[in-house]
Design an enzyme around this catalytic site. Structure first.
Site, PDB file in Angstrom:
ATOM      1  N   GLY A  98       0.779  -1.235   0.000  1.00  0.00           N
ATOM      2  CA  GLY A  98       0.000   0.000   0.000  1.00  0.00           C
ATOM      3  C   GLY A  98       0.810   1.285   0.000  1.00  0.00           C
ATOM      4  O   GLY A  98       0.319   2.324   0.427  1.00  0.00           O
ATOM      5  N   ASN A 125       1.624   2.951  -2.626  1.00  0.00           N
ATOM      6  CA  ASN A 125       0.966   3.863  -3.574  1.00  0.00           C
ATOM      7  C   ASN A 125      -0.293   4.474  -2.962  1.00  0.00           C
ATOM      8  O   ASN A 125      -0.581   5.649  -3.171  1.00  0.00           O
ATOM      9  CB  ASN A 125       0.638   3.139  -4.886  1.00  0.00           C
ATOM     10  CG  ASN A 125       1.845   3.055  -5.799  1.00  0.00           C
ATOM     11  OD1 ASN A 125       2.245   4.047  -6.414  1.00  0.00           O
ATOM     12  ND2 ASN A 125       2.450   1.884  -5.861  1.00  0.00           N
ATOM     13  N   ARG A 147     -14.425 -18.160  -9.050  1.00  0.00           N
ATOM     14  CA  ARG A 147     -13.947 -16.833  -9.481  1.00  0.00           C
ATOM     15  C   ARG A 147     -15.112 -15.917  -9.879  1.00  0.00           C
ATOM     16  O   ARG A 147     -15.091 -14.716  -9.619  1.00  0.00           O
ATOM     17  CB  ARG A 147     -12.995 -17.032 -10.662  1.00  0.00           C
ATOM     18  CG  ARG A 147     -12.028 -15.907 -10.869  1.00  0.00           C
ATOM     19  CD  ARG A 147     -10.983 -15.869  -9.774  1.00  0.00           C
ATOM     20  NE  ARG A 147     -10.239 -14.622  -9.819  1.00  0.00           N
ATOM     21  CZ  ARG A 147      -9.299 -14.271  -8.956  1.00  0.00           C
ATOM     22  NH1 ARG A 147      -8.975 -15.056  -7.961  1.00  0.00           N
ATOM     23  NH2 ARG A 147      -8.679 -13.125  -9.075  1.00  0.00           N
ATOM     24  N   ASN A 153      -4.729   2.497 -13.391  1.00  0.00           N
ATOM     25  CA  ASN A 153      -3.807   1.512 -12.807  1.00  0.00           C
ATOM     26  C   ASN A 153      -2.389   2.075 -12.829  1.00  0.00           C
ATOM     27  O   ASN A 153      -2.051   2.857 -13.709  1.00  0.00           O
ATOM     28  CB  ASN A 153      -3.853   0.223 -13.644  1.00  0.00           C
ATOM     29  CG  ASN A 153      -2.918  -0.848 -13.129  1.00  0.00           C
ATOM     30  OD1 ASN A 153      -2.896  -1.145 -11.933  1.00  0.00           O
ATOM     31  ND2 ASN A 153      -2.118  -1.429 -14.011  1.00  0.00           N
ATOM     32  N   HIS A 168       1.472   0.730 -13.191  1.00  0.00           N
ATOM     33  CA  HIS A 168       2.270  -0.453 -13.541  1.00  0.00           C
ATOM     34  C   HIS A 168       3.750  -0.100 -13.429  1.00  0.00           C
ATOM     35  O   HIS A 168       4.172   0.957 -13.915  1.00  0.00           O
ATOM     36  CB  HIS A 168       1.930  -0.932 -14.959  1.00  0.00           C
ATOM     37  CG  HIS A 168       2.677  -2.168 -15.325  1.00  0.00           C
ATOM     38  ND1 HIS A 168       2.313  -3.422 -14.876  1.00  0.00           N
ATOM     39  CD2 HIS A 168       3.812  -2.341 -16.035  1.00  0.00           C
ATOM     40  CE1 HIS A 168       3.181  -4.310 -15.310  1.00  0.00           C
ATOM     41  NE2 HIS A 168       4.112  -3.677 -16.020  1.00  0.00           N
ATOM     42  N   ASP A 211      -2.811  -4.520 -19.090  1.00  0.00           N
ATOM     43  CA  ASP A 211      -1.852  -3.412 -19.285  1.00  0.00           C
ATOM     44  C   ASP A 211      -1.896  -2.831 -20.698  1.00  0.00           C
ATOM     45  O   ASP A 211      -0.880  -2.353 -21.214  1.00  0.00           O
ATOM     46  CB  ASP A 211      -0.409  -3.862 -18.960  1.00  0.00           C
ATOM     47  CG  ASP A 211      -0.276  -4.400 -17.542  1.00  0.00           C
ATOM     48  OD1 ASP A 211      -0.991  -3.911 -16.649  1.00  0.00           O
ATOM     49  OD2 ASP A 211       0.541  -5.314 -17.332  1.00  0.00           O
ATOM     50  N   GLN A 247      10.847   7.181  -7.340  1.00  0.00           N
ATOM     51  CA  GLN A 247      11.110   8.183  -8.377  1.00  0.00           C
ATOM     52  C   GLN A 247       9.978   8.305  -9.401  1.00  0.00           C
ATOM     53  O   GLN A 247       9.904   9.295 -10.109  1.00  0.00           O
ATOM     54  CB  GLN A 247      12.423   7.870  -9.096  1.00  0.00           C
ATOM     55  CG  GLN A 247      13.630   7.989  -8.184  1.00  0.00           C
ATOM     56  CD  GLN A 247      14.950   7.773  -8.919  1.00  0.00           C
ATOM     57  OE1 GLN A 247      14.992   7.653 -10.141  1.00  0.00           O
ATOM     58  NE2 GLN A 247      16.031   7.705  -8.168  1.00  0.00           N
ATOM     59  N   GLU A 249       6.438   5.926  -9.441  1.00  0.00           N
ATOM     60  CA  GLU A 249       5.049   5.574  -9.113  1.00  0.00           C
ATOM     61  C   GLU A 249       4.367   6.576  -8.186  1.00  0.00           C
ATOM     62  O   GLU A 249       3.241   7.012  -8.444  1.00  0.00           O
ATOM     63  CB  GLU A 249       4.991   4.187  -8.463  1.00  0.00           C
ATOM     64  CG  GLU A 249       5.446   3.076  -9.380  1.00  0.00           C
ATOM     65  CD  GLU A 249       5.287   1.709  -8.745  1.00  0.00           C
ATOM     66  OE1 GLU A 249       4.263   1.441  -8.104  1.00  0.00           O
ATOM     67  OE2 GLU A 249       6.206   0.882  -8.898  1.00  0.00           O
TER      68      GLU A 249
HETATM   69  C1  GAR Z   1       3.702  -1.457  -7.164  1.00  0.00           C
HETATM   70  O1  GAR Z   1       5.038  -1.494  -7.612  1.00  0.00           O
HETATM   71  C2  GAR Z   1       2.750  -1.450  -8.350  1.00  0.00           C
HETATM   72  O2  GAR Z   1       3.235  -0.718  -9.434  1.00  0.00           O
HETATM   73  C3  GAR Z   1       2.688  -2.922  -8.677  1.00  0.00           C
HETATM   74  O3  GAR Z   1       2.625  -3.553  -7.417  1.00  0.00           O
HETATM   75  C4  GAR Z   1       3.332  -2.762  -6.454  1.00  0.00           C
HETATM   76  C5  GAR Z   1       2.446  -2.525  -5.257  1.00  0.00           C
HETATM   77  O4  GAR Z   1       3.102  -1.814  -4.243  1.00  0.00           O
HETATM   78  N1  GAR Z   1       1.564  -3.200  -9.511  1.00  0.00           N
HETATM   79  C6  GAR Z   1       1.599  -4.104 -10.516  1.00  0.00           C
HETATM   80  O5  GAR Z   1       2.561  -4.805 -10.731  1.00  0.00           O
HETATM   81  C7  GAR Z   1       0.328  -4.178 -11.347  1.00  0.00           C
HETATM   82  N2  GAR Z   1       0.549  -4.938 -12.546  1.00  0.00           N
HETATM   83  P1  GAR Z   1       2.294  -1.049  -3.109  1.00  0.00           P
HETATM   84  O6  GAR Z   1       1.267  -2.008  -2.553  1.00  0.00           O
HETATM   85  O7  GAR Z   1       3.342  -0.709  -2.092  1.00  0.00           O
HETATM   86  O8  GAR Z   1       1.654   0.181  -3.712  1.00  0.00           O
END
Ligand code: GAR
Length: 208
Positions: A12, A14, A66, A108, A110, A151, A179, A181
């Protein structure tokens, strides 16, 4: 005021970046209506609780199949009536019905420069492992709208990050987060909230 739902799976960081930018007034007119996790006991849920944000877990483990999980996920999100859904490290395949319901309203993050190192199987640390195995010198992150593919949706913002000699997947992941995300995801949300994003011919125009 734009109500957003933030979907998470793990750390979490982000989510934290979004919470912090809202607090700092850098993202305006946005409220996190809820955080939804597909996993119990993850740090992202603690972050939501610390910020006083309602959080819900919708775990596939609680459903027979699912399809039932997918249905519950969509219903849980819909209950908060969000104007935007943010996938902030949400490592779940977004069902078609979900995309249909929120077309042009799902963002999203990525952890690579799409179209490199993305698609089925490229998520989390796996992306950075693949980057290091290939030996590219530059990687980065991409904030994009979500469509029916993996994606493949319209790209909103990208930021490049250097790969350094001796990087491990963990070290590189952290640099890409710090840097790229944590900067471009909040920025993309802010641009959306201000009505500055327009999707035209599968591409995003930023009307500053
Ligand atoms: C992040 O690096 C995000 O970009 C990636 O998972 C991580 C989650 O970190 N997402 C993907 O790979 C989606 N395809 P976080 O829980 O600390 O934000």
């Amino acid at each position: 005021m734009l109500d957003i739902v933030v979907c998470v799976s793990g750390g979490g960081t982000n989510l934290q970046a979004i919470i912090d930018r809202i607090k700092a007034g850098e993202i305006r007119d946005v409220r996190i209506a809820a955080v939804i996790s597909n996993n119990y006991g993850v740090k992202a849920l603690e972050r939501a609780a610390d910020a006083g944000i309602e959080a819900k877990v919708v775990s596939p483990k609680d459903f027979e199949n699912r399809a039932l999980f997918n249905e519950a996920l969509l219903e849980t999100v819909k209950a908060f009536k969000p104007g935007l859904v943010v996938l902030a490290g949400f490592l779940v395949n977004i069902p078609e019905a979900f995309v249909r319901e929120y077309k042009g309203r799902i963002i999203n993050i990525h952890p690579s420069l799409i179209p490199s190192f993305c698609g089925v199987g490229y998520y989390g640390l796996k992306v950075h492992k693949a980057v290091l195995e290939r030996g590219v010198k530059v990687t980065g992150a991409t904030a994009h709208f979500v469509d029916e593919g993996t994606d493949t949706g319209p790209i909103i913002l990208q930021k490049a990050v250097n790969v350094m000699d001796g990087d491990t997947p963990e070290v590189l992941q952290r640099r890409v987060m710090e840097q790229a995300e944590w900067e471009i995801l909040p920025k993309a949300i802010s641009l959306f909230a201000q009505g500055k994003l327009e999707i035209k011919d599968g591409k995003v125009l930023i009307n500053e």
